[in-house]
Scaffold this active site. Sequence first.
Site, PDB file in Angstrom:
ATOM      1  N   ARG A 192       0.867  -1.228  -0.257  1.00  0.00           N
ATOM      2  CA  ARG A 192      -0.043   0.021  -0.002  1.00  0.00           C
ATOM      3  C   ARG A 192       0.898   1.221  -0.116  1.00  0.00           C
ATOM      4  NH1 ARG A 192      -3.562  -0.300   4.928  1.00  0.00           N
ATOM      5  NH2 ARG A 192      -4.340   1.518   4.393  1.00  0.00           N
ATOM      6  N   HIS A 203      -6.797   8.521  11.257  1.00  0.00           N
ATOM      7  CA  HIS A 203      -6.452   7.053  11.284  1.00  0.00           C
ATOM      8  C   HIS A 203      -4.817   7.016  11.173  1.00  0.00           C
ATOM      9  CE1 HIS A 203     -10.461   5.577  10.233  1.00  0.00           C
ATOM     10  NE2 HIS A 203     -10.410   5.501  11.556  1.00  0.00           N
ATOM     11  N   CYS A 238      13.440  -0.807  15.119  1.00  0.00           N
ATOM     12  CA  CYS A 238      13.630   0.576  15.767  1.00  0.00           C
ATOM     13  C   CYS A 238      15.340   0.717  15.714  1.00  0.00           C
ATOM     14  CB  CYS A 238      13.155   0.413  17.081  1.00  0.00           C
ATOM     15  SG  CYS A 238      13.367   1.864  17.926  1.00  0.00           S
TER      16      CYS A 238
END
Length: 242
Positions: A68, A117, A146
Amino acid sequence: MEIFDIKNKIKESNQITVLTGAGISQESGIPTFRGKDGLWKNFKAEDLATPDAFSKNPKLVWEWYEMRREICQKANPNPAHYKLSEWESLHKNIYIITQNVDNLHKKAGSKNIIELHGNIFSVRCTMCNFKDNYVPYPLKEIPPLCPKCNSLLRPNVVWFGEYYNPKILEESKNILSSSDLVVIIGTSGNVSVPVYLALDVIHRGVFSIEINPEESSITQHVNVYIKGKAGEIVPKLFDSSN
Ligand code: OAD
Ligand code: ZN
Protein backbone atom coordinates in the site's frame (compact mmCIF):
# COMPACT_ATOMS: atom_id res chain seq x y z
CA MET A 1 -31.47 21.69 -4.46
CA GLU A 2 -29.98 22.92 -7.72
CA ILE A 3 -26.22 22.94 -8.27
CA PHE A 4 -26.34 26.75 -8.25
CA ASP A 5 -27.82 26.75 -4.72
CA ILE A 6 -25.29 24.22 -3.44
CA LYS A 7 -22.43 26.31 -4.84
CA ASN A 8 -23.86 29.34 -3.04
CA LYS A 9 -24.24 27.41 0.18
CA ILE A 10 -20.53 26.56 0.00
CA LYS A 11 -19.55 30.12 -0.93
CA GLU A 12 -21.57 31.64 1.89
CA SER A 13 -20.41 29.33 4.67
CA ASN A 14 -18.24 30.72 7.42
CA GLN A 15 -16.49 27.45 8.12
CA ILE A 16 -16.58 24.19 6.15
CA THR A 17 -15.50 20.78 7.40
CA VAL A 18 -14.92 18.10 4.80
CA LEU A 19 -14.95 14.51 6.03
CA THR A 20 -13.19 12.25 3.57
CA GLY A 21 -12.87 8.49 3.14
CA ALA A 22 -11.16 6.12 0.73
CA GLY A 23 -13.50 7.12 -2.12
CA ILE A 24 -11.85 10.53 -2.59
CA SER A 25 -8.62 8.76 -3.56
CA GLN A 26 -10.22 6.11 -5.79
CA GLU A 27 -9.62 8.23 -8.90
CA SER A 28 -5.96 8.52 -7.86
CA GLY A 29 -5.71 4.75 -8.25
CA ILE A 30 -5.84 3.83 -4.58
CA PRO A 31 -8.20 0.89 -4.04
CA THR A 32 -11.03 1.46 -1.53
CA PHE A 33 -11.30 -0.98 1.38
CA ARG A 34 -14.73 -2.35 0.70
CA GLY A 35 -14.68 -2.03 -3.09
CA LYS A 36 -13.91 -4.84 -5.53
CA ASP A 37 -10.12 -4.31 -5.34
CA GLY A 38 -10.15 -4.23 -1.56
CA LEU A 39 -8.71 -7.72 -1.08
CA TRP A 40 -5.02 -8.61 -0.90
CA LYS A 41 -4.04 -12.31 -1.08
CA ASN A 42 -7.63 -12.98 0.00
CA PHE A 43 -7.27 -10.91 3.17
CA LYS A 44 -9.64 -8.08 4.02
CA ALA A 45 -8.44 -4.91 5.76
CA GLU A 46 -10.22 -6.12 8.91
CA ASP A 47 -7.99 -9.26 8.88
CA LEU A 48 -4.73 -7.29 8.64
CA ALA A 49 -5.22 -3.89 10.23
CA THR A 50 -5.46 -5.25 13.76
CA PRO A 51 -3.10 -5.54 16.75
CA ASP A 52 -3.86 -9.25 16.80
CA ALA A 53 -2.81 -9.82 13.16
CA PHE A 54 0.37 -7.83 13.79
CA SER A 55 1.39 -9.77 16.88
CA LYS A 56 0.72 -13.10 15.10
CA ASN A 57 2.47 -12.20 11.86
CA PRO A 58 4.23 -8.81 11.70
CA LYS A 59 5.94 -9.72 8.43
CA LEU A 60 2.64 -10.40 6.66
CA VAL A 61 1.09 -7.19 7.96
CA TRP A 62 4.17 -5.20 6.95
CA GLU A 63 4.12 -6.79 3.46
CA TRP A 64 0.55 -5.56 3.05
CA TYR A 65 1.53 -2.09 4.25
CA GLU A 66 4.57 -2.02 1.98
CA MET A 67 2.34 -2.85 -1.01
CA ARG A 68 0.00 0.00 0.00
CA ARG A 69 2.90 2.37 0.76
CA GLU A 70 4.21 1.84 -2.77
CA ILE A 71 0.79 2.66 -4.26
CA CYS A 72 0.39 5.75 -2.06
CA GLN A 73 3.89 7.01 -2.81
CA LYS A 74 3.38 6.72 -6.57
CA ALA A 75 -0.16 8.12 -6.51
CA ASN A 76 -0.97 11.71 -7.31
CA PRO A 77 -3.80 13.78 -5.90
CA ASN A 78 -6.82 14.12 -8.20
CA PRO A 79 -8.98 17.20 -8.94
CA ALA A 80 -10.96 16.67 -5.72
CA HIS A 81 -7.87 16.89 -3.48
CA TYR A 82 -6.51 19.85 -5.47
CA LYS A 83 -9.78 21.78 -5.40
CA LEU A 84 -10.05 21.46 -1.60
CA SER A 85 -6.47 22.65 -1.24
CA GLU A 86 -7.09 25.59 -3.57
CA TRP A 87 -10.20 26.50 -1.57
CA GLU A 88 -8.10 26.56 1.59
CA SER A 89 -5.55 28.94 0.13
CA LEU A 90 -8.24 31.23 -1.28
CA HIS A 91 -10.71 31.31 1.60
CA LYS A 92 -8.91 29.94 4.71
CA ASN A 93 -12.19 28.58 6.09
CA ILE A 94 -11.97 24.87 5.39
CA TYR A 95 -10.84 21.89 7.47
CA ILE A 96 -10.35 18.35 6.28
CA ILE A 97 -10.93 15.44 8.63
CA THR A 98 -9.84 12.34 6.78
CA GLN A 99 -9.97 8.63 7.45
CA ASN A 100 -7.34 8.16 4.77
CA VAL A 101 -3.73 7.36 5.58
CA ASP A 102 -2.61 7.88 1.96
CA ASN A 103 -1.06 11.36 2.38
CA LEU A 104 -2.82 12.73 -0.72
CA HIS A 105 -4.48 15.73 0.94
CA LYS A 106 -1.04 16.85 2.11
CA LYS A 107 0.48 16.16 -1.30
CA ALA A 108 -2.21 18.38 -2.84
CA GLY A 109 -1.12 21.19 -0.52
CA SER A 110 -3.88 21.26 2.12
CA LYS A 111 -2.66 22.34 5.55
CA ASN A 112 -5.69 22.13 7.85
CA ILE A 113 -5.90 18.35 7.92
CA ILE A 114 -6.72 15.96 10.69
CA GLU A 115 -5.65 12.42 9.92
CA LEU A 116 -8.02 10.41 12.11
CA HIS A 117 -6.36 7.09 11.28
CA GLY A 118 -2.77 8.33 11.03
CA ASN A 119 -0.48 8.33 8.02
CA ILE A 120 0.89 5.33 6.16
CA PHE A 121 4.39 6.85 5.93
CA SER A 122 4.67 7.33 9.69
CA VAL A 123 6.11 4.56 11.91
CA ARG A 124 6.55 4.11 15.62
CA CYS A 125 8.31 1.64 17.88
CA THR A 126 6.26 -1.03 19.65
CA MET A 127 8.54 -0.79 22.73
CA CYS A 128 10.14 2.64 23.14
CA ASN A 129 9.03 6.17 22.25
CA PHE A 130 10.77 6.26 18.85
CA LYS A 131 8.67 7.74 16.05
CA ASP A 132 9.45 8.84 12.49
CA ASN A 133 6.76 10.79 10.64
CA TYR A 134 8.07 10.09 7.17
CA VAL A 135 9.67 6.81 6.16
CA PRO A 136 9.25 6.54 2.38
CA TYR A 137 8.79 3.33 0.38
CA PRO A 138 10.78 1.03 0.11
CA LEU A 139 11.75 -0.17 3.57
CA LYS A 140 15.25 -1.53 3.98
CA GLU A 141 13.96 -4.61 5.76
CA ILE A 142 10.59 -6.21 6.45
CA PRO A 143 9.58 -6.06 9.21
CA PRO A 144 11.52 -2.88 10.02
CA LEU A 145 13.29 -2.57 13.39
CA CYS A 146 13.71 0.37 15.74
CA PRO A 147 17.00 2.28 15.28
CA LYS A 148 16.99 3.05 19.01
CA CYS A 149 16.13 -0.28 20.68
CA ASN A 150 15.94 -2.83 17.85
CA SER A 151 12.33 -3.80 18.63
CA LEU A 152 9.64 -4.08 15.97
CA LEU A 153 8.43 -0.89 14.35
CA ARG A 154 4.75 -0.63 13.44
CA PRO A 155 2.77 1.63 11.12
CA ASN A 156 1.73 4.72 13.07
CA VAL A 157 -1.94 4.28 12.20
CA VAL A 158 -5.11 3.37 14.06
CA TRP A 159 -6.05 -0.29 13.72
CA PHE A 160 -9.42 -1.94 14.30
CA GLY A 161 -9.96 -2.36 18.02
CA GLU A 162 -7.52 0.43 18.93
CA TYR A 163 -8.26 3.71 20.61
CA TYR A 164 -8.14 6.96 18.68
CA ASN A 165 -5.78 9.61 19.93
CA PRO A 166 -8.02 11.58 22.33
CA LYS A 167 -6.40 14.90 21.37
CA ILE A 168 -7.20 14.30 17.71
CA LEU A 169 -10.79 13.37 18.51
CA GLU A 170 -11.19 16.45 20.68
CA GLU A 171 -9.77 18.65 17.96
CA SER A 172 -12.11 17.07 15.37
CA LYS A 173 -15.14 17.70 17.57
CA ASN A 174 -14.10 21.32 18.14
CA ILE A 175 -13.68 21.95 14.44
CA LEU A 176 -17.02 20.35 13.66
CA SER A 177 -18.82 22.28 16.37
CA SER A 178 -17.67 25.61 14.94
CA SER A 179 -18.55 24.68 11.33
CA ASP A 180 -21.73 25.67 9.56
CA LEU A 181 -21.34 23.25 6.66
CA VAL A 182 -20.16 19.65 6.49
CA VAL A 183 -19.29 17.85 3.26
CA ILE A 184 -18.89 14.07 3.41
CA ILE A 185 -16.97 12.53 0.55
CA GLY A 186 -16.27 8.89 -0.34
CA THR A 187 -16.92 6.98 2.84
CA SER A 188 -19.11 3.89 3.16
CA GLY A 189 -19.83 4.71 6.79
CA ASN A 190 -18.76 1.36 8.21
CA VAL A 191 -16.31 2.58 10.85
CA SER A 192 -18.01 3.81 14.00
CA VAL A 193 -15.98 6.86 15.08
CA PRO A 194 -16.11 8.75 11.75
CA VAL A 195 -19.81 7.89 11.43
CA TYR A 196 -20.40 9.19 14.95
CA LEU A 197 -18.59 12.46 14.12
CA ALA A 198 -20.68 12.89 10.97
CA LEU A 199 -24.05 12.03 12.52
CA ASP A 200 -23.41 14.15 15.59
CA VAL A 201 -22.84 17.29 13.54
CA ILE A 202 -25.75 16.49 11.19
CA HIS A 203 -28.14 15.95 14.09
CA ARG A 204 -27.13 19.28 15.56
CA GLY A 205 -28.65 20.79 12.44
CA VAL A 206 -25.48 21.72 10.54
CA PHE A 207 -26.13 21.69 6.79
CA SER A 208 -24.70 18.52 5.22
CA ILE A 209 -23.78 17.49 1.68
CA GLU A 210 -22.60 14.02 0.69
CA ILE A 211 -20.73 13.09 -2.49
CA ASN A 212 -20.51 9.39 -3.32
CA PRO A 213 -21.37 7.28 -6.40
CA GLU A 214 -23.08 4.80 -4.04
CA GLU A 215 -25.34 5.44 -1.08
CA SER A 216 -23.68 5.02 2.32
CA SER A 217 -24.93 4.49 5.85
CA ILE A 218 -24.94 8.29 6.20
CA THR A 219 -26.92 9.13 3.03
CA GLN A 220 -30.38 9.03 4.61
CA HIS A 221 -29.31 11.64 7.18
CA VAL A 222 -27.78 14.32 4.93
CA ASN A 223 -29.54 17.40 3.54
CA VAL A 224 -28.16 16.91 0.03
CA TYR A 225 -26.86 13.69 -1.52
CA ILE A 226 -24.98 14.03 -4.80
CA LYS A 227 -24.47 10.76 -6.60
CA GLY A 228 -21.13 10.96 -8.38
CA LYS A 229 -17.37 10.76 -8.29
CA ALA A 230 -15.38 13.11 -6.08
CA GLY A 231 -12.97 14.14 -8.86
CA GLU A 232 -15.88 15.28 -11.03
CA ILE A 233 -18.24 16.76 -8.45
CA VAL A 234 -15.90 18.58 -6.02
CA PRO A 235 -14.44 20.97 -8.65
CA LYS A 236 -17.97 21.82 -9.83
CA LEU A 237 -19.27 22.64 -6.33
CA PHE A 238 -16.24 24.39 -4.85
CA ASP A 239 -16.25 27.11 -7.42
CA SER A 240 -15.89 30.67 -6.18
CA SER A 241 -16.52 32.27 -9.59
CA ASN A 242 -20.03 33.39 -10.45
P1 OAD B 1 -14.65 2.16 2.12
O1 OAD B 1 -13.81 1.33 1.21
O2 OAD B 1 -15.44 1.44 3.16
O3 OAD B 1 -15.70 3.02 1.27
C1 OAD B 1 -15.29 3.76 0.16
C2 OAD B 1 -16.47 4.60 -0.31
O4 OAD B 1 -16.03 5.42 -1.37
C3 OAD B 1 -17.69 3.81 -0.79
O5 OAD B 1 -18.87 4.33 -0.19
C4 OAD B 1 -17.68 4.07 -2.31
O6 OAD B 1 -18.99 4.10 -2.85
C5 OAD B 1 -17.04 5.44 -2.36
N1 OAD B 1 -16.38 5.78 -3.65
C6 OAD B 1 -15.83 4.94 -4.56
N2 OAD B 1 -15.33 5.62 -5.59
C7 OAD B 1 -15.55 6.95 -5.33
C8 OAD B 1 -15.26 8.16 -6.03
N3 OAD B 1 -14.61 8.16 -7.20
N4 OAD B 1 -15.64 9.33 -5.46
C9 OAD B 1 -16.30 9.34 -4.27
N5 OAD B 1 -16.60 8.23 -3.57
C10 OAD B 1 -16.24 7.04 -4.10
O7 OAD B 1 -13.71 3.27 2.74
P2 OAD B 1 -13.86 4.16 4.05
O8 OAD B 1 -15.31 4.46 4.31
O9 OAD B 1 -12.93 5.29 3.93
O10 OAD B 1 -9.84 2.11 8.56
O11 OAD B 1 -13.35 3.16 5.13
C11 OAD B 1 -13.15 3.61 6.42
C12 OAD B 1 -12.03 2.87 7.09
O12 OAD B 1 -12.14 1.45 6.95
C13 OAD B 1 -10.63 3.15 6.57
O13 OAD B 1 -10.11 4.35 7.03
C14 OAD B 1 -9.88 1.98 7.12
C15 OAD B 1 -10.83 0.95 6.63
O14 OAD B 1 -10.68 -0.31 6.99
C16 OAD B 1 -8.81 1.62 9.26
O15 OAD B 1 -7.86 1.11 8.73
C17 OAD B 1 -8.95 1.78 10.75
ZN1 ZN C 1 12.39 1.37 20.02
